[in-house]
Design a protein around this motif. Structure first.
Motif, PDB file in Angstrom:
ATOM      1  N   ARG A 103       0.835  -1.205   0.000  1.00  0.00           N
ATOM      2  CA  ARG A 103       0.000   0.000   0.000  1.00  0.00           C
ATOM      3  C   ARG A 103       0.872   1.258   0.000  1.00  0.00           C
ATOM      4  NH1 ARG A 103      -5.624   0.546   0.360  1.00  0.00           N
ATOM      5  NH2 ARG A 103      -6.049   2.736  -0.041  1.00  0.00           N
ATOM      6  N   THR A 133      -4.780   2.557   6.122  1.00  0.00           N
ATOM      7  CA  THR A 133      -5.671   1.736   5.290  1.00  0.00           C
ATOM      8  C   THR A 133      -5.333   0.251   5.418  1.00  0.00           C
ATOM      9  OG1 THR A 133      -4.188   2.197   3.433  1.00  0.00           O
ATOM     10  CG2 THR A 133      -6.143   3.566   3.647  1.00  0.00           C
ATOM     11  N   SER A 186     -12.883  -5.785   0.652  1.00  0.00           N
ATOM     12  CA  SER A 186     -12.955  -4.375   1.043  1.00  0.00           C
ATOM     13  C   SER A 186     -12.700  -3.469  -0.157  1.00  0.00           C
ATOM     14  CB  SER A 186     -11.940  -4.080   2.161  1.00  0.00           C
ATOM     15  OG  SER A 186     -10.617  -4.323   1.719  1.00  0.00           O
ATOM     16  N   ARG A 187     -11.800  -3.866  -1.059  1.00  0.00           N
ATOM     17  CA  ARG A 187     -11.558  -3.069  -2.264  1.00  0.00           C
ATOM     18  C   ARG A 187     -12.773  -3.101  -3.186  1.00  0.00           C
ATOM     19  NH1 ARG A 187      -6.824  -0.828  -3.954  1.00  0.00           N
ATOM     20  NH2 ARG A 187      -5.502  -0.362  -2.165  1.00  0.00           N
ATOM     21  N   GLU A 229     -15.312  -0.770  -1.598  1.00  0.00           N
ATOM     22  CA  GLU A 229     -14.890   0.618  -1.788  1.00  0.00           C
ATOM     23  C   GLU A 229     -15.256   1.117  -3.182  1.00  0.00           C
ATOM     24  OE1 GLU A 229     -10.729   3.222  -1.742  1.00  0.00           O
ATOM     25  OE2 GLU A 229     -10.776   1.189  -0.932  1.00  0.00           O
ATOM     26  N   THR A 257     -12.637  -4.177 -10.282  1.00  0.00           N
ATOM     27  CA  THR A 257     -11.751  -3.186  -9.671  1.00  0.00           C
ATOM     28  C   THR A 257     -11.073  -3.749  -8.428  1.00  0.00           C
ATOM     29  OG1 THR A 257     -13.122  -1.366 -10.503  1.00  0.00           O
ATOM     30  CG2 THR A 257     -11.659  -0.890  -8.651  1.00  0.00           C
ATOM     31  N   GLY A 258     -11.843  -4.445  -7.612  1.00  0.00           N
ATOM     32  CA  GLY A 258     -11.255  -5.057  -6.418  1.00  0.00           C
ATOM     33  C   GLY A 258     -10.154  -6.033  -6.765  1.00  0.00           C
ATOM     34  N   HIS A 304      -6.887  -4.234  -7.858  1.00  0.00           N
ATOM     35  CA  HIS A 304      -6.106  -3.624  -6.783  1.00  0.00           C
ATOM     36  C   HIS A 304      -5.484  -4.644  -5.841  1.00  0.00           C
ATOM     37  CE1 HIS A 304      -6.805   0.624  -7.460  1.00  0.00           C
ATOM     38  NE2 HIS A 304      -8.092   0.407  -7.628  1.00  0.00           N
ATOM     39  N   SER A 305      -6.168  -5.749  -5.558  1.00  0.00           N
ATOM     40  CA  SER A 305      -5.745  -6.591  -4.433  1.00  0.00           C
ATOM     41  C   SER A 305      -5.414  -8.023  -4.786  1.00  0.00           C
ATOM     42  CB  SER A 305      -6.854  -6.598  -3.363  1.00  0.00           C
ATOM     43  OG  SER A 305      -8.088  -6.999  -3.944  1.00  0.00           O
ATOM     44  N   GLU A 358     -11.676   0.320   5.976  1.00  0.00           N
ATOM     45  CA  GLU A 358     -11.232   0.670   4.621  1.00  0.00           C
ATOM     46  C   GLU A 358     -10.598   2.052   4.534  1.00  0.00           C
ATOM     47  OE1 GLU A 358     -15.015   0.403   2.977  1.00  0.00           O
ATOM     48  OE2 GLU A 358     -15.105  -1.776   2.993  1.00  0.00           O
ATOM     49  N   SER A 368      -5.855   5.536  -9.929  1.00  0.00           N
ATOM     50  CA  SER A 368      -6.342   4.916  -8.712  1.00  0.00           C
ATOM     51  C   SER A 368      -5.878   3.514  -8.517  1.00  0.00           C
ATOM     52  CB  SER A 368      -7.876   4.935  -8.692  1.00  0.00           C
ATOM     53  OG  SER A 368      -8.363   4.211  -9.806  1.00  0.00           O
ATOM     54  N   ASP A 369      -5.492   2.815  -9.554  1.00  0.00           N
ATOM     55  CA  ASP A 369      -5.078   1.441  -9.302  1.00  0.00           C
ATOM     56  C   ASP A 369      -3.646   1.364  -8.828  1.00  0.00           C
ATOM     57  OD1 ASP A 369      -3.310   1.354 -11.398  1.00  0.00           O
ATOM     58  OD2 ASP A 369      -4.480   0.007 -12.640  1.00  0.00           O
TER      59      ASP A 369
END
Length: 776
Positions: free
Chosen positions: A252, A273, A639-640, A643, A657-658, A661-662, A739, A766-767
């Motif tokens: 992060r 976060t 959680s992503r 969000e 999207t989640g 990111h994760s 989050e 954002s990613d």
């Protein structure tokens, strides 16, 4: 919580020297305590609330000066081919051993093969029993050496001599589990981050946490009664979660730096976060492990509390030491291309520019990947997989459920017990003694039952004991009953009952139940009471106690998971989905354990020489530990997604999207945990192998099947309903900012960060994944 952790991260960044000195001091204090601590107590076999333990306590009370669970040795003699064990020469060698051993220190009694029933029918095998008045851990080196010298002298006469029992029990090879796990974790981290510093930081902090935890366990061992087995699980979990929690924070931090934040602000945001999720995930593991204490088995309580302490230490280090080290080397953990500020890369068909999101814009095509790399494709693998699941949720859901369900089927054949000498390597003398006794006397000789007769209220104690002995001898499944051994008061006797089946055999368990069920008429006829104990009966009783506790404990853990996730995600269906997925992964892992360690499928691949019942504590441990680990992946992945949904994306887009990111971080974390757990399978101890295999398979199923397939498929099918929460519950539940939404609002209110200089990462969208060397 996010705001507090944000401030904590910034404080640790600014006061990095004080934080470092504080943890060095802590390590020094506990290390000093460990070096000066007395030896830990032996592994507690006290199991309150079961008959076998009550009988042990009665023996200790009525036979003062001896221990019911004192050390013992069963010396097995096998005559050379074509000879009899009763020949003059062989008998003389055995008598010499018995005489020398009887004069040894701490010896309570020695029974010669020729004084009882210690010679097999074909006179090829015999055994002598040596009992000590102290426990195995209290035996002196002199006592052990005396017995070993006598055995070597008997071997010199030409006899094959092996020793079973606890007196000379050999320590299983520890293997290189820690080294292998750390090495594999390092490889995963280097591939994930593309930076030796970024890979080394989680390893360094995890080793610090394990060092503090293990030294604390050793230092407090004699004070709190922590046995030597407490550290095994603490080391295993401490390494795994210590690396993973630091990985989440560092990942992060790199993302926030890619957005243009300065190092101190990026550290605060990372701790606020990812650190919030670390706190929540760590607390779930701690709660599940500490909950093992309610089962009432001291060994489980010790292991659970020790491991919970190691996990808590890992959380504290991830929240303090990691930001402090980031303050010392703010740019070292960034990818090499990002540190150099390289914005020009080669693309297919010509040169191009790396955009803020890591997209290479070349002539005629767009390529996603890292700066300076050559990852071909229009989307990352994680994004493509997420889009596939969103488009085909039903087939993916069916495949994941059917696959894990098929693996869970063998769990219906679960037999619980404690592996004994039969599960050891044939290179050990204990295993060879076990096999020799089974060949010469039958398998039941390796697991005799001890019957304690309380004749204190009988008119004729000897007659009462004789009546009970005769009825036991007539029970189906009993080969023989030894002569009674009375205490000095002549009101208590001990009998040894030899079954016809092996200790781990289901028929032996049935025999114990039969003896206890037929006890009332026997006691009435004899005018005395009796109880069944011994190692075999103790294992049976412990297995039954843990089996009875499994379903209630599972219900508590699943209920806790539901409440915690409902609190975090403010949803009813998401926690329900998580609980069902968790159950699937646990049952599939338990089924895999049964297939390998009980049924023997693929046992040779994992170095399992002898199959048998599953360790009694394994299912309970699996339920508790996997619950916490599963919550890690659930929080960081879902959680992503939530969000993204809260910020206005459609449910299907939020799932994608989640993942973008994760998924990469969750994949790396799961691979690291699997590497650490699988590394412990290299040891020689069958129980440690079983624990390592069970946890590694559980992480595999939970991270790569449940979180990567089951979860997105269910969320895609549910759509907006996945995030529904009844209004009364919404008002009732407290808001836990896992989050970091408060930080998002705070960051939005701040002025936009200045453009990054050449020595800092290029601002990202954002990613924030452009600095990563690989994308999953």
């Amino acid at each position: 919580m996010a705001t507090f952790l944000y401030r904590l991260g910034r404080w640790a960044f600014r006061r990095r020297r004080y934080v470092g000195l504080l943890w060095v001091a802590v390590l020094g204090v506990v290390a000093f305590g460990a070096l000066n601590a007395s030896d830990p107590p032996d592994d507690s076999s006290s199991m309150p609330g079961i008959e076998a333990q009550k009988a042990f306590d009665l023996i200790n009370e009525r036979f003062p000066g001896t221990e019911a669970d004192g050390a013992d040795a069963r010396i097995v003699f096998v005559a050379p081919a074509g000879q009899k064990i009763t020949s003059a020469a062989n008998r003389s060698a055995i008598d010499t051993l018995v005489t020398e051993t009887a004069d040894g220190p701490q010896v309570a009694d020695v029974v010669s093969p020729f004084d009882g029933r210690g010679v097999s029918k074909d006179a090829s095998t015999a055994y002598a029993t040596v009992t000590y008045d102290v426990k195995a851990d209290d035996l002196t080196d002199a006592s052990k050496q005396e017995l070993e010298n006598a055995i070597e002298e008997a071997r010199d006469s030409g006899l094959t001599v092996e020793a079973g029992g606890s007196a000379l029990e050999t320590e299983a090879a520890s293997g290189m589990g820690e080294v292998i796990g750390i090495a594999l974790a390092a490889v995963v981290l280097v591939i994930t981050f593309g930076s030796l510093a970024a890979a080394g930081l989680p390893l360094l902090t995890a080793l610090l946490g394990v060092g503090v935890s293990m030294a604390s366990i050793i230092a407090l061992g004699s004070v709190l009664g922590l046995s030597s087995t407490t550290g095994e699980l603490a080391m295993m979990l401490g390494l795994a979660v210590g690396i993973d929690y630091s990985l989440f924070v560092v990942s992060r931090y790199r993302e926030e730096r890619a957005k243009g934040h300065d190092p101190q602000e990026a550290t605060g945001l990372a701790v606020g976060t990812a650190g919030s999720a670390v706190v929540f995930a760590g607390l779930t593991v701690v709660i599940a492990l500490a909950g093992l204490s309610v089962i009432g088995v001291p060994m489980l309580t010790q292991m659970g509390l020790g491991a919970a302490g190691a996990v808590l230490t890992g959380v504290l280090i991830a929240l303090t030491v990691v930001p402090a080290l980031l303050g010392c080397w703010p740019n070292a953990v960034l990818a090499r291309q990002v540190r150099k500020g390289d914005s020009r890369v080669s693309t297919a068909g010509g040169r191009g520019r790396v955009g803020s999101s890591g997209v290479r814009v070349g002539r005629g095509r767009i390529r996603l990947g890292r700066a300076g790399g050559s990852v071909v494709g229009t989307q990352s693998l994680g994004t493509r997989w997420a889009r596939f699941v969103v488009r085909r949720p039903v087939p993916v859901l069916i495949a994941s459920v059917v696959g894990l369900g098929a693996l869970a089927v063998p769990a219906m054949d679960l037999r619980m017990g404690m592996p004994g000498d039969e599960a050891k390597s044939t290179a050990t003398t204990e295993r060879r003694a076990y096999d020799a006794l089974a060949d010469g006397f039958g398998p039941g000789f390796n697991g005799p039952l001890t019957v304690v007769v309380d004749a204190e209220g009988a008119d004729d104690p000897e007659a009462a004991v004789s009546e009970i002995s005769g009825r036991l001898a007539g029970t189906k499944g009993v080969v023989s009953v030894s002569p009674a051994r009375f205490n000095k008061a002549q009101d208590t006797a001990v009998l040894s009952v030899t079954p016809s089946t092996a200790p781990a055999d289901e028929r032996t368990k049935d025999l114990v139940h039969t003896i206890r069920e037929e006890r009332p008429p026997t006691e009435s006829a004899a005018g005395a009471t009796f109880e069944v104990t011994g190692t075999t009966a103790l294992n049976i009783d412990v297995a039954q106690k843990l089996q009875d506790a499994l379903v209630p404990y599972l219900a508590v853990v699943v209920g806790l998971a539901f409440l915690l996730l409902m609190l975090v995600f403010r949803s009813v269906l998401v926690p329900l989905k998580a609980a069902l997925g968790y159950l699937l992964s646990v049952l599939a892992s338990l089924g895999a354990i049964v297939m390998v360690f009980q049924q023997g499928h693929g046992a040779g691949l994992f170095g399992v020489e002898q199959t048998g019942p599953i360790m009694s504590m394994m299912p309970i441990m699996l339920v508790g530990i996997v619950f916490g680990l599963a919550m890690d992946y659930e929080v960081f992945l879902v959680s992503r997604m939530r969000e993204a949904y809260v910020h206005g994306e459609r449910p299907g887009e939020a799932v994608v999207t989640g993942f973008r990111h994760s998924a990469r971080v969750v994949t790396a974390a799961a691979l690291i945990m699997m590497a650490v757990f699988a590394g412990f399978m290299t040891g020689g101890e069958s129980m440690v192998k079983m624990v390592g295999f069970g946890l590694a398979s559980a992480v595999l199923f939970d991270a790569f099947v449940i979180r990567m397939a089951f979860v997105p498929a269910v969320l895609a099918l549910l759509g907006r309903a996945a995030w529904w929460l009844p209004r009364p519950l919404d008002r009732l539940l407290p808001r836990v900012d896992v989050e970091g939404e408060a930080l998002a609002h705070r960051t939005a209110a701040l002025p936009a960060p200045a453009p990054a200089p050449a020595s800092t990462p290029t601002p990202a969208s954002s990613d924030g994944d452009q600095q990563d060397p690989v994308r999953v």
